[in-house]
Design a protein around this motif. Sequence first.
Motif, PDB file in Angstrom:
ATOM      1  N   ASP A 114       0.773  -1.354  -0.040  1.00 57.05           N
ATOM      2  CA  ASP A 114      -0.021  -0.018   0.172  1.00 57.05           C
ATOM      3  C   ASP A 114       0.925   1.280   0.186  1.00 57.05           C
ATOM      4  O   ASP A 114       0.314   2.319  -0.031  1.00 57.05           O
ATOM      5  CB  ASP A 114      -0.875  -0.140   1.135  1.00 57.05           C
ATOM      6  CG  ASP A 114      -1.992  -1.218   1.142  1.00 57.05           C
ATOM      7  OD1 ASP A 114      -2.388  -1.551  -0.041  1.00 57.05           O
ATOM      8  OD2 ASP A 114      -2.390  -1.741   1.986  1.00 57.05           O
TER       9      ASP A 114
ATOM     10  N   ASP B 283       3.193   4.240  -1.999  1.00 51.54           N
ATOM     11  CA  ASP B 283       3.375   4.845  -3.171  1.00 51.54           C
ATOM     12  C   ASP B 283       4.882   4.404  -3.808  1.00 51.54           C
ATOM     13  O   ASP B 283       4.968   4.459  -4.981  1.00 51.54           O
ATOM     14  CB  ASP B 283       3.246   6.251  -2.991  1.00 51.54           C
ATOM     15  CG  ASP B 283       1.727   6.802  -2.927  1.00 51.54           C
ATOM     16  OD1 ASP B 283       0.899   5.805  -3.253  1.00 51.54           O
ATOM     17  OD2 ASP B 283       1.460   7.711  -2.144  1.00 51.54           O
ATOM     18  N   ASN B 284       5.656   4.453  -2.924  1.00 55.67           N
ATOM     19  CA  ASN B 284       7.032   4.226  -3.139  1.00 55.67           C
ATOM     20  C   ASN B 284       7.563   2.934  -2.364  1.00 55.67           C
ATOM     21  O   ASN B 284       7.281   3.008  -1.143  1.00 55.67           O
ATOM     22  CB  ASN B 284       8.153   5.277  -2.909  1.00 55.67           C
ATOM     23  CG  ASN B 284       7.445   6.538  -3.818  1.00 55.67           C
ATOM     24  OD1 ASN B 284       7.697   6.466  -5.272  1.00 55.67           O
ATOM     25  ND2 ASN B 284       7.068   7.574  -3.387  1.00 55.67           N
TER      26      ASN B 284
ATOM     27  N   THR C 135       3.961   5.201 -14.920  1.00 56.75           N
ATOM     28  CA  THR C 135       3.318   5.096 -13.632  1.00 56.75           C
ATOM     29  C   THR C 135       4.156   4.509 -12.476  1.00 56.75           C
ATOM     30  O   THR C 135       3.993   4.742 -11.472  1.00 56.75           O
ATOM     31  CB  THR C 135       2.150   4.029 -13.811  1.00 56.75           C
ATOM     32  OG1 THR C 135       1.381   4.671 -14.978  1.00 56.75           O
ATOM     33  CG2 THR C 135       1.301   3.874 -12.623  1.00 56.75           C
ATOM     34  N   VAL C 136       4.902   3.463 -12.675  1.00 59.86           N
ATOM     35  CA  VAL C 136       5.938   2.948 -12.020  1.00 59.86           C
ATOM     36  C   VAL C 136       7.546   2.756 -12.779  1.00 59.86           C
ATOM     37  O   VAL C 136       7.457   2.505 -13.802  1.00 59.86           O
ATOM     38  CB  VAL C 136       5.419   1.492 -11.730  1.00 59.86           C
ATOM     39  CG1 VAL C 136       6.811   0.787 -10.830  1.00 59.86           C
ATOM     40  CG2 VAL C 136       4.224   1.598 -10.982  1.00 59.86           C
TER      41      VAL C 136
ATOM     42  N   TRP D 215       4.298  -5.574  -6.584  1.00 57.18           N
ATOM     43  CA  TRP D 215       3.982  -4.334  -6.450  1.00 57.18           C
ATOM     44  C   TRP D 215       3.705  -3.541  -7.670  1.00 57.18           C
ATOM     45  O   TRP D 215       2.755  -2.699  -7.552  1.00 57.18           O
ATOM     46  CB  TRP D 215       5.174  -3.671  -5.658  1.00 57.18           C
ATOM     47  CG  TRP D 215       4.939  -2.208  -5.125  1.00 57.18           C
ATOM     48  CD1 TRP D 215       4.342  -1.909  -3.941  1.00 57.18           C
ATOM     49  CD2 TRP D 215       5.604  -1.146  -5.696  1.00 57.18           C
ATOM     50  NE1 TRP D 215       4.282  -0.347  -3.973  1.00 57.18           N
ATOM     51  CE2 TRP D 215       5.088   0.029  -5.067  1.00 57.18           C
ATOM     52  CE3 TRP D 215       6.324  -1.011  -7.044  1.00 57.18           C
ATOM     53  CZ2 TRP D 215       5.698   1.128  -5.445  1.00 57.18           C
ATOM     54  CZ3 TRP D 215       6.809   0.343  -7.209  1.00 57.18           C
ATOM     55  CH2 TRP D 215       6.429   1.455  -6.601  1.00 57.18           C
TER      56      TRP D 215
ATOM     57  N   ARG E 213       0.250  -3.957  -9.275  1.00 48.46           N
ATOM     58  CA  ARG E 213      -0.905  -3.296  -8.516  1.00 48.46           C
ATOM     59  C   ARG E 213      -0.756  -1.817  -8.826  1.00 48.46           C
ATOM     60  O   ARG E 213      -1.886  -1.130  -8.849  1.00 48.46           O
ATOM     61  CB  ARG E 213      -0.531  -3.666  -6.940  1.00 48.46           C
ATOM     62  CG  ARG E 213      -1.565  -3.050  -5.944  1.00 48.46           C
ATOM     63  CD  ARG E 213      -1.149  -3.593  -4.610  1.00 48.46           C
ATOM     64  NE  ARG E 213      -2.190  -2.785  -3.734  1.00 48.46           N
ATOM     65  CZ  ARG E 213      -3.112  -3.216  -3.210  1.00 48.46           C
ATOM     66  NH1 ARG E 213      -3.780  -4.310  -3.490  1.00 48.46           N
ATOM     67  NH2 ARG E 213      -3.920  -2.437  -2.198  1.00 48.46           N
ATOM     68  N   LYS E 214       0.170  -1.260  -8.919  1.00 46.32           N
ATOM     69  CA  LYS E 214       0.495   0.422  -8.718  1.00 46.32           C
ATOM     70  C   LYS E 214       0.057   0.602  -9.923  1.00 46.32           C
ATOM     71  O   LYS E 214      -0.406   1.783 -10.551  1.00 46.32           O
ATOM     72  CB  LYS E 214       1.655   0.718  -8.145  1.00 46.32           C
ATOM     73  CG  LYS E 214       1.993   0.377  -6.948  1.00 46.32           C
ATOM     74  CD  LYS E 214       1.191   1.207  -6.190  1.00 46.32           C
ATOM     75  CE  LYS E 214       1.381   1.073  -4.746  1.00 46.32           C
ATOM     76  NZ  LYS E 214       0.268   1.525  -3.984  1.00 46.32           N
TER      77      LYS E 214
END
Length: 139
Positions: A17, A19-20, A112-113, A38, A41-42
């Motif tokens: 959960d 952000d980074n 986004t990631v 991860w 999901r992000k």
Amino acid sequence: MKRLIPHQRDAYAYARDRDNAAFFMEPRTGKTLPSLRWAQRKAEDGMVLVVAPVSVMRNWQRELKDDGIHAELLEGSSETKLDTLLCTGHDWYIVNPEGVLHQPLIAAAPWTVVLVDESTCIRNPRSKPQKLFRKTFQH
């Protein structure tokens, strides 16, 4: 899709959960899989950039393929990298740190990631990759 083993589940639970996230784990203990989960999901419908040394770019591509994700390698000349990015329409891309340095438009894409493998390329705060990544990938 591969299953996470207990210590990977713990790593993913820590990051899920956030952000980074950073996975500071010993070599060969399986950072890749919790990182992928991860990022999946992000990113859901966004673009993901994996920055990894040339020596492991194809390993990342295989790992992603095993997880059902097609990742395009950004390799060749700066122009070829950019053409691949602009023309293939994929969500996942893999490039080496020098590729980002020599083709700044890669960094300018709406990622986004961004996953950075082998943090040695960014450990020195005065290094060119560190400066570029810190400036460009702040979000």
